[in-house]
Write a protein that holds these residues in place. Structure first.
Motif, mmCIF file in Angstrom:
data_model
loop_
_atom_site.group_PDB
_atom_site.id
_atom_site.type_symbol
_atom_site.label_atom_id
_atom_site.label_comp_id
_atom_site.label_asym_id
_atom_site.label_seq_id
_atom_site.Cartn_x
_atom_site.Cartn_y
_atom_site.Cartn_z
ATOM 1 N N TRP A 1 14.039 14.355 0.630
ATOM 2 C CA TRP A 1 14.470 13.269 1.633
ATOM 3 C C TRP A 1 14.018 11.859 1.271
ATOM 4 O O TRP A 1 12.554 12.034 0.954
ATOM 5 C CB TRP A 1 14.170 13.668 3.152
ATOM 6 C CG TRP A 1 14.853 12.634 3.885
ATOM 7 C CD1 TRP A 1 16.055 12.439 4.365
ATOM 8 C CD2 TRP A 1 14.178 11.668 4.765
ATOM 9 N NE1 TRP A 1 16.372 11.401 5.133
ATOM 10 C CE2 TRP A 1 15.093 11.011 5.478
ATOM 11 C CE3 TRP A 1 12.858 11.333 4.600
ATOM 12 C CZ2 TRP A 1 14.807 9.713 6.231
ATOM 13 C CZ3 TRP A 1 12.416 10.272 5.393
ATOM 14 C CH2 TRP A 1 13.272 9.569 6.221
ATOM 15 N N GLN A 2 14.595 10.901 1.425
ATOM 16 C CA GLN A 2 13.868 9.495 1.267
ATOM 17 C C GLN A 2 14.851 8.543 2.408
ATOM 18 O O GLN A 2 15.922 8.635 2.584
ATOM 19 C CB GLN A 2 14.167 8.871 -0.054
ATOM 20 C CG GLN A 2 13.223 7.624 -0.303
ATOM 21 C CD GLN A 2 13.307 7.302 -1.740
ATOM 22 O OE1 GLN A 2 14.286 6.825 -2.425
ATOM 23 N NE2 GLN A 2 12.265 7.213 -2.304
ATOM 24 N N GLY A 3 13.617 7.842 3.173
ATOM 25 C CA GLY A 3 14.511 6.847 4.065
ATOM 26 C C GLY A 3 13.515 5.642 4.012
ATOM 27 O O GLY A 3 12.397 5.579 3.507
ATOM 28 N N SER A 4 14.235 4.320 4.739
ATOM 29 C CA SER A 4 13.393 3.280 4.543
ATOM 30 C C SER A 4 13.680 2.497 6.201
ATOM 31 O O SER A 4 14.623 2.707 6.814
ATOM 32 C CB SER A 4 13.798 2.104 3.538
ATOM 33 O OG SER A 4 15.135 2.129 3.554
ATOM 34 N N ALA A 5 12.888 1.785 6.574
ATOM 35 C CA ALA A 5 12.704 1.032 7.634
ATOM 36 C C ALA A 5 12.322 -0.373 7.820
ATOM 37 O O ALA A 5 11.364 -0.759 6.970
ATOM 38 C CB ALA A 5 12.151 1.898 8.827
ATOM 39 N N ALA B 1 0.812 -1.073 -0.077
ATOM 40 C CA ALA B 1 0.016 0.033 0.066
ATOM 41 C C ALA B 1 0.817 1.278 -0.028
ATOM 42 O O ALA B 1 2.177 1.288 0.356
ATOM 43 C CB ALA B 1 -0.738 -0.099 1.034
ATOM 44 N N VAL B 2 0.352 2.365 -0.452
ATOM 45 C CA VAL B 2 0.953 3.444 -0.426
ATOM 46 C C VAL B 2 0.145 4.692 0.015
ATOM 47 O O VAL B 2 -1.034 4.888 -0.277
ATOM 48 C CB VAL B 2 1.421 4.012 -2.094
ATOM 49 C CG1 VAL B 2 2.054 5.369 -1.858
ATOM 50 C CG2 VAL B 2 2.381 3.009 -2.579
ATOM 51 N N LEU B 3 0.515 5.332 1.038
ATOM 52 C CA LEU B 3 -0.191 6.319 1.825
ATOM 53 C C LEU B 3 0.332 7.753 1.509
ATOM 54 O O LEU B 3 1.544 7.859 1.449
ATOM 55 C CB LEU B 3 -0.245 6.330 3.305
ATOM 56 C CG LEU B 3 -0.752 7.402 3.988
ATOM 57 C CD1 LEU B 3 -2.317 7.781 3.709
ATOM 58 C CD2 LEU B 3 -0.356 7.181 5.394
ATOM 59 N N MET C 1 4.314 7.376 2.017
ATOM 60 C CA MET C 1 4.704 6.199 2.878
ATOM 61 C C MET C 1 4.112 4.985 2.128
ATOM 62 O O MET C 1 2.999 4.739 1.963
ATOM 63 C CB MET C 1 4.094 6.498 4.122
ATOM 64 C CG MET C 1 4.228 7.614 4.661
ATOM 65 S SD MET C 1 3.483 8.030 6.324
ATOM 66 C CE MET C 1 4.169 6.803 7.595
ATOM 67 N N GLN C 2 5.305 4.277 1.658
ATOM 68 C CA GLN C 2 5.075 2.969 1.064
ATOM 69 C C GLN C 2 5.266 1.887 1.911
ATOM 70 O O GLN C 2 6.367 1.715 2.562
ATOM 71 C CB GLN C 2 5.973 2.747 -0.307
ATOM 72 C CG GLN C 2 5.726 1.428 -0.932
ATOM 73 C CD GLN C 2 6.671 1.261 -2.318
ATOM 74 O OE1 GLN C 2 7.168 2.355 -2.435
ATOM 75 N NE2 GLN C 2 6.404 0.278 -2.791
ATOM 76 N N SER D 1 8.210 -3.779 5.376
ATOM 77 C CA SER D 1 9.189 -2.368 5.262
ATOM 78 C C SER D 1 8.376 -1.344 5.232
ATOM 79 O O SER D 1 7.239 -1.232 4.606
ATOM 80 C CB SER D 1 10.207 -2.717 4.128
ATOM 81 O OG SER D 1 9.496 -2.839 2.993
ATOM 82 N N LEU D 2 9.103 -0.252 5.320
ATOM 83 C CA LEU D 2 8.477 1.183 5.204
ATOM 84 C C LEU D 2 9.050 2.056 4.340
ATOM 85 O O LEU D 2 10.546 2.322 4.860
ATOM 86 C CB LEU D 2 8.013 1.744 6.508
ATOM 87 C CG LEU D 2 7.394 3.142 6.596
ATOM 88 C CD1 LEU D 2 6.179 3.482 5.980
ATOM 89 C CD2 LEU D 2 7.282 3.699 8.018
ATOM 90 N N THR D 3 8.986 2.559 3.137
ATOM 91 C CA THR D 3 9.784 3.570 2.549
ATOM 92 C C THR D 3 9.131 5.059 2.663
ATOM 93 O O THR D 3 8.043 4.982 2.210
ATOM 94 C CB THR D 3 9.966 3.139 1.134
ATOM 95 O OG1 THR D 3 10.829 1.781 1.399
ATOM 96 C CG2 THR D 3 10.945 4.043 0.539
ATOM 97 N N VAL D 4 9.848 5.988 3.099
ATOM 98 C CA VAL D 4 9.077 7.179 3.008
ATOM 99 C C VAL D 4 9.934 8.353 2.127
ATOM 100 O O VAL D 4 11.222 8.225 2.223
ATOM 101 C CB VAL D 4 9.026 7.975 4.521
ATOM 102 C CG1 VAL D 4 8.495 9.262 4.611
ATOM 103 C CG2 VAL D 4 8.345 6.986 5.346
#
Length: 253
Positions: free
Chosen positions: A89-93, A49-51, A116-117, A76-79
């Motif tokens: 900015w881009q980051g992932s968790a 999903a993408v928010l 927020m993917q 996983s979460l990619t913002v």
């Protein structure tokens, strides 16, 4: 190591929200609900999903989190934070703990939209349930909290004891709580805290991170999103610009 951070200006509550998918009865706008119940959240059939959050003008962002979710260890979460068409900015968790994922950028960033993917290919439920989310800035006091602070739990359970002494326990909830003791708030800190507590008193959830510099798995272990309340602000150090206050923070169920 950084001073603790409070997320109280949640842009999920006032941004324009869109989602790549949603169940009609559990739409993405349910993220504005302050309750953490799965039956009142955002649900996606599938495991991706993408928010997207859009603001009418540029805003400040630093912390991004999902709470009370059914995310599994594979999630996983990619913002991505954008200003116009540029990604600033881009980051992932990765790393889910306490049914939450938390990602913090190294510094505050400015942008007018955030995506927020969420990906969880091995989720055993076959769907994603996200009741609560935070996206917005962090406020950090000039000096950190005291070592007198404590962490604990509240257990909701029904216990039945038979005539023979056997005890049967029916657990209903497990709620984390923090007692955040601070001995050195300045006058400027106290003014912001008054705003935070006023917002919290109206039922809004507050994000607390003991150290925003922690990596995402550690943030998920230690961060808490829920109800915040405070006692009286005292002045134990005379004329010094140092005030004491203890905050009580309980996880939102």
């Amino acid at each position: 190591m950084e001073n603790c951070g409070f997320g109280w200006q949640n842009r999920v509550l006032d941004a324009a929200l869109t989602a790549s998918a949603q169940v009609a009865s559990l739409p993405v706008v349910n993220l504005r609900n302050q309750q953490g119940a799965e039956s009142l959240g955002w649900r996606i059939l599938g495991t991706n999903a993408v928010l997207t959050l859009r603001l009418p003008s540029v805003g400040t962002w630093r912390a991004f989190s999902l709470h009370r979710s059914n995310l599994s260890a594979s999630a996983s979460l990619t913002v991505s934070v954008q200003s116009g068409s540029a990604v600033v900015w881009q980051g992932s968790a990765q790393g889910v703990a306490n049914a939450q994922m938390i990602l913090v950028s190294p510094t505050a960033v400015q942008g007018d939209s955030v995506t927020m993917q969420i990906t969880d290919p091995a989720n055993p439920d076959g769907y994603l349930s996200i009741p609560l989310a935070y996206a917005g800035p962090l406020w950090q006091p000039a000096r950190n909290y005291s070592t007198d602070s404590t962490a604990g739990i509240e257990l909701g359970a029904d216990s039945t004891t038979t005539l023979g002494g056997a005890e049967f326990v029916d657990g209903r909830w497990y709620q984390r709580k923090l007692s955040i003791a601070h001995q050195s708030y300045g006058d400027a800190d106290a003014a912001v805290l008054a705003q935070i507590l006023r917002v919290a008193a109206n039922g809004q959830n507050i994000l607390f991170l003991p150290d925003p510099a922690f990596p995402p798995p550690h943030l998920a272990q230690t961060g808490l999103f829920g109800r915040l309340s405070g006692g009286d602000l005292s002045n134990p150090f005379g004329v010094a610009d140092r005030h004491a206050l203890t905050l009580t923070h309980t996880e939102r169920l």
